[in-house]
Write a protein that holds these residues in place. Sequence first.
Motif, PDB file in Angstrom:
ATOM      1  N   VAL A  88       5.303   3.705   6.123  1.00 11.47           N
ATOM      2  CA  VAL A  88       4.243   4.548   6.692  1.00 11.47           C
ATOM      3  C   VAL A  88       4.841   5.903   7.046  1.00 11.47           C
ATOM      4  O   VAL A  88       5.937   5.987   7.613  1.00 11.47           O
ATOM      5  CB  VAL A  88       3.622   3.879   7.937  1.00 11.47           C
ATOM      6  CG1 VAL A  88       2.654   4.830   8.638  1.00 11.47           C
ATOM      7  CG2 VAL A  88       2.917   2.587   7.550  1.00 11.47           C
ATOM      8  N   ASP A  89       4.123   6.968   6.735  1.00 11.42           N
ATOM      9  CA  ASP A  89       4.638   8.322   6.948  1.00 11.42           C
ATOM     10  C   ASP A  89       4.275   8.903   8.310  1.00 11.42           C
ATOM     11  O   ASP A  89       5.098   9.554   8.949  1.00 11.42           O
ATOM     12  CB  ASP A  89       4.103   9.248   5.850  1.00 11.42           C
ATOM     13  CG  ASP A  89       4.573   8.830   4.469  1.00 11.42           C
ATOM     14  OD1 ASP A  89       5.794   8.852   4.232  1.00 11.42           O
ATOM     15  OD2 ASP A  89       3.719   8.460   3.644  1.00 11.42           O
ATOM     16  N   VAL A  90       3.050   8.680   8.736  1.00 12.37           N
ATOM     17  CA  VAL A  90       2.577   9.228  10.008  1.00 12.37           C
ATOM     18  C   VAL A  90       1.722   8.173  10.698  1.00 12.37           C
ATOM     19  O   VAL A  90       0.889   7.515  10.062  1.00 12.37           O
ATOM     20  CB  VAL A  90       1.764  10.524   9.813  1.00 12.37           C
ATOM     21  CG1 VAL A  90       1.278  11.069  11.157  1.00 12.37           C
ATOM     22  CG2 VAL A  90       2.604  11.582   9.101  1.00 12.37           C
ATOM     23  N   LEU A 114       0.829  -1.207   0.000  1.00 14.69           N
ATOM     24  CA  LEU A 114       0.000   0.000   0.000  1.00 14.69           C
ATOM     25  C   LEU A 114       0.862   1.255   0.000  1.00 14.69           C
ATOM     26  O   LEU A 114       0.549   2.236  -0.687  1.00 14.69           O
ATOM     27  CB  LEU A 114      -0.931  -0.009   1.213  1.00 14.69           C
ATOM     28  CG  LEU A 114      -2.072  -1.023   1.171  1.00 14.69           C
ATOM     29  CD1 LEU A 114      -2.735  -1.138   2.543  1.00 14.69           C
ATOM     30  CD2 LEU A 114      -3.096  -0.643   0.111  1.00 14.69           C
ATOM     31  N   CYS A 115       1.938   1.243   0.777  1.00 20.04           N
ATOM     32  CA  CYS A 115       2.826   2.406   0.832  1.00 20.04           C
ATOM     33  C   CYS A 115       3.503   2.638  -0.513  1.00 20.04           C
ATOM     34  O   CYS A 115       3.608   3.790  -0.976  1.00 20.04           O
ATOM     35  CB  CYS A 115       3.869   2.218   1.932  1.00 20.04           C
ATOM     36  SG  CYS A 115       3.209   2.292   3.608  1.00 20.04           S
ATOM     37  N   MET A 128       1.226  10.247  -3.094  1.00 21.69           N
ATOM     38  CA  MET A 128       0.404  10.316  -1.890  1.00 21.69           C
ATOM     39  C   MET A 128       1.209   9.867  -0.676  1.00 21.69           C
ATOM     40  O   MET A 128       2.274   9.267  -0.796  1.00 21.69           O
ATOM     41  CB  MET A 128      -0.845   9.439  -2.048  1.00 21.69           C
ATOM     42  CG  MET A 128      -1.719   9.798  -3.238  1.00 21.69           C
ATOM     43  SD  MET A 128      -3.038   8.585  -3.515  1.00 21.69           S
ATOM     44  CE  MET A 128      -4.018   8.827  -2.037  1.00 21.69           C
ATOM     45  N   ARG A 129       0.674  10.188   0.502  1.00 19.07           N
ATOM     46  CA  ARG A 129       1.283   9.768   1.763  1.00 19.07           C
ATOM     47  C   ARG A 129       0.415   8.709   2.436  1.00 19.07           C
ATOM     48  O   ARG A 129      -0.746   8.509   2.065  1.00 19.07           O
ATOM     49  CB  ARG A 129       1.433  10.973   2.701  1.00 19.07           C
ATOM     50  CG  ARG A 129       2.410  12.022   2.192  1.00 19.07           C
ATOM     51  CD  ARG A 129       3.837  11.514   2.222  1.00 19.07           C
ATOM     52  NE  ARG A 129       4.807  12.564   1.959  1.00 19.07           N
ATOM     53  CZ  ARG A 129       6.115  12.406   2.073  1.00 19.07           C
ATOM     54  NH1 ARG A 129       6.613  11.233   2.436  1.00 19.07           N
ATOM     55  NH2 ARG A 129       6.948  13.398   1.811  1.00 19.07           N
ATOM     56  N   VAL A 130       0.977   8.055   3.452  1.00 22.44           N
ATOM     57  CA  VAL A 130       0.268   6.993   4.153  1.00 22.44           C
ATOM     58  C   VAL A 130       0.186   7.308   5.639  1.00 22.44           C
ATOM     59  O   VAL A 130       1.199   7.579   6.299  1.00 22.44           O
ATOM     60  CB  VAL A 130       0.944   5.623   3.946  1.00 22.44           C
ATOM     61  CG1 VAL A 130       0.216   4.544   4.745  1.00 22.44           C
ATOM     62  CG2 VAL A 130       0.965   5.264   2.468  1.00 22.44           C
ATOM     63  N   HIS A 131      -1.045   7.279   6.148  1.00 18.96           N
ATOM     64  CA  HIS A 131      -1.320   7.442   7.575  1.00 18.96           C
ATOM     65  C   HIS A 131      -1.828   6.120   8.114  1.00 18.96           C
ATOM     66  O   HIS A 131      -2.615   5.429   7.464  1.00 18.96           O
ATOM     67  CB  HIS A 131      -2.388   8.527   7.787  1.00 18.96           C
ATOM     68  CG  HIS A 131      -3.000   8.513   9.154  1.00 18.96           C
ATOM     69  ND1 HIS A 131      -4.247   7.964   9.419  1.00 18.96           N
ATOM     70  CD2 HIS A 131      -2.539   8.974  10.344  1.00 18.96           C
ATOM     71  CE1 HIS A 131      -4.519   8.106  10.699  1.00 18.96           C
ATOM     72  NE2 HIS A 131      -3.510   8.709  11.287  1.00 18.96           N
TER      73      HIS A 131
END
Length: 371
Positions: free
Chosen positions: A224-226, A186-187, A195-198
């Motif tokens: 994962v970013d955050v 997904l990341c 896009m980013r991943v939360h």
Amino acid sequence: MPVRRPRCTTNAQVVHAVGETGAVSDPHLPPTRHFASDNYAGVHPEVLAAVAAANVGHVAAYGDDPWTARLQEVVRARLGDQAIAYPVVNGTGANVVALQAMLPRWGAVICTDVAHVHTDENGAPERVGGLKLLTVPAPDGRLTPERVARQAWGFGDVHRAQPGVVSLTQATELGTVYTPAAVRELCDQAHALGMRVHMDGSRLANAAAHLGVPLRALTTDCGVDVLSLGGTKNGLLLAEAIVVLDPAAVDGVEYLRKASMQLASKMRFVSAQLVALYEGDLWQRSAQHANAMAARLRAGIDAVGSLEVTQPTEANGVFVRLPAHVAADLRRRWRFYDWDVADGTVRLMCAFDTTEQDVDDLLAALRDAVA
């Protein structure tokens, strides 16, 4: 085929459903631990001791204290050298502030149709955060690249909210768990699209305990970013944290935390709880126990033979269809949530303080009610 939306029976509805001598108010029934939510559980004694230990003299407010400084060291040890923790007081606050910091005003979040940010935060990401949620059906609670792709389009289209973040819940709202490979997939997809991943990690500890991996194996190492790092569901009193794993993924977290009323003045007591949970192995011990109680409960339900468990039991929740009269009978003593009123699915959650006797008592009552 229409997607059914989860519905939880509230405490007031439960009492109304079983009468004034039901799950709450009957003095003749012994005290019991409920199966409605791991939020029902009390505070772990080690956490209470940590709060008491922090209650010494005057200490600088708003995070300029030794406990919050120690928390930074703990999250870096657990989640990587770039990790920065921002303690907050509840999970909704962690999610809303994190998503706000990750997106521009025109941004949108891709999540499942059962995601907590969508179904259980009273529209806070949209009302407070000003963000658009783009949901996709997920019968098992998990995002996949194919499901994300259903909403990851329209980039540059002035008429469409711009997808900017993929938000996944670990463990999911349906008690299932993403493997490290699934999170990485997904990341990689999100990052390739800009896009980013939360990650909503309110039960991250339960997922890690189920898979037998460290916390970073499901987060930092996957891209994962955050992270919204959970605490309350795993024995804390009033403490969650936004953990920024990639500083380039956010902007203005410290200001948004204050503007969203999540900046605790006496932050040392919030940070002390998180340190107590994550510095050693308390997070793991508590999650492993909750998971083990859910596995015991699942095995007992399977043994009844006539009941359908609707989801894999991979964390600390069991989802099972109960006949209406069986559910009503059990509610004379225990609280639990209706997940799908239409088909009778209920959610039974175990916590760090659920005992084998608690589980066995519920199973005995379940067998009697079914018989």
